[in-house]
Design an enzyme around this catalytic site. Structure first.
Site, PDB file in Angstrom:
ATOM      1  N   HIS A   1       2.352  76.533  47.821  1.00 32.06           N
ATOM      2  CA  HIS A   1       2.024  76.944  49.088  1.00 32.06           C
ATOM      3  C   HIS A   1       2.385  78.555  49.225  1.00 32.06           C
ATOM      4  CE1 HIS A   1       1.273  75.251  52.884  1.00 32.06           C
ATOM      5  NE2 HIS A   1       2.520  75.282  53.347  1.00 32.06           N
TER       6      HIS A   1
ATOM      7  N   TYR B   1      11.213  78.319  47.090  1.00 36.49           N
ATOM      8  CA  TYR B   1       9.524  78.501  47.135  1.00 36.49           C
ATOM      9  C   TYR B   1       8.823  79.587  46.362  1.00 36.49           C
ATOM     10  CZ  TYR B   1      11.224  75.766  51.397  1.00 36.49           C
ATOM     11  OH  TYR B   1      12.017  75.039  51.871  1.00 36.49           O
TER      12      TYR B   1
ATOM     13  N   ASN C   1       4.936  77.726  58.678  1.00 35.42           N
ATOM     14  CA  ASN C   1       4.455  77.110  60.331  1.00 35.42           C
ATOM     15  C   ASN C   1       4.534  78.208  61.288  1.00 35.42           C
ATOM     16  OD1 ASN C   1       4.110  75.028  58.543  1.00 35.42           O
ATOM     17  ND2 ASN C   1       5.428  73.679  59.443  1.00 35.42           N
TER      18      ASN C   1
ATOM     19  N   PHE D   1       8.824  81.571  57.759  1.00 33.77           N
ATOM     20  CA  PHE D   1       8.410  80.413  57.035  1.00 33.77           C
ATOM     21  C   PHE D   1       6.836  79.985  57.358  1.00 33.77           C
ATOM     22  CE2 PHE D   1      12.892  79.887  56.400  1.00 33.77           C
ATOM     23  CZ  PHE D   1      12.880  79.405  55.007  1.00 33.77           C
TER      24      PHE D   1
ATOM     25  N   ASN E   1      -0.993  75.004  58.797  1.00 37.27           N
ATOM     26  CA  ASN E   1      -0.137  75.343  59.769  1.00 37.27           C
ATOM     27  C   ASN E   1       0.033  76.821  59.901  1.00 37.27           C
ATOM     28  OD1 ASN E   1       0.235  72.666  60.893  1.00 37.27           O
ATOM     29  ND2 ASN E   1       1.791  72.314  59.264  1.00 37.27           N
TER      30      ASN E   1
END
Length: 186
Positions: A19, A14, A66, A64, A112
């Site tokens: 994001h 990632y 969320n 992470f 989120n």
């Protein structure tokens, strides 16, 4: 002490995705101050230093996206940092790539990571710095878009946005957040 938390997802997979623009902004602040994230506690990787005369904790949650609040709240509690002294940096689909927007409070806007932070802190009263990532121009699912890398033509705007976001963070160390908003939201 103040806390600047950049939201993102841990792991190489990632690293440079849309994001993770919060993580990338923390990296810019680390680079400017020649710091490293050397501490790990409560599912977060962080460091504490002085920036423009203010003691500050820079944080990357390792939970992470969320579940970001699960790393932010325990660190704020441990270091006795009030939610009003927190700045959360995250991506925003509704802003053009690289556009920066600051707010003092509000809802999660469908994000989120911010939703988790609100749920954990039990308040919407914390500072936010949103960096635009734009929306997909085709029928690409949003989840694929936000977990994708920036297109080459977006990079100049994104790099400028990250630098502007880092400038705003540094300004907040010596200026009330409402004044920083007035300057950087133009």
């Amino acid at each position: 002490m103040k806390c600047i938390a950049g939201l993102g997802n841990p792991g190489r997979k990632y690293a440079q995705t849309r994001h993770n623009i919060g993580f990338i902004t923390i990296d810019e602040l680390l680079h400017r101050n020649q710091w490293k994230l050397e501490k790990e506690k409560f599912h977060g990787l962080y460091t504490i230093g002085h920036m423009n005369g203010e003691k500050v904790l820079l944080l990357k949650p390792l939970t992470f996206m969320n579940a970001s609040g699960e790393a932010i709240r325990p660190l704020l509690d441990y270091y006795e940092i009030a939610p009003q002294d927190l700045l959360v940096i995250y991506d925003d689909l509704d802003l053009p790539a690289g556009k920066v927007r600051l707010r003092q409070k509000g809802g999660h806007g469908g994000h989120n990571g911010v939703r988790s932070t609100i749920d954990q802190l039990k308040t919407k009263e914390f500072n936010r710095l949103r960096i635009g990532i734009g929306r997909p121009s085709n029928a690409m699912p949003v989840v694929d878009y936000v977990l994708g890398k920036f297109h080459k033509e977006e990079l100049p705007d994104v790099v400028n946005g990250i630098k502007r976001a880092a400038d705003a963070c540094e300004a907040w160390m010596q200026t009330p957040f409402s004044q920083v908003m007035n300057e950087y939201n133009q």
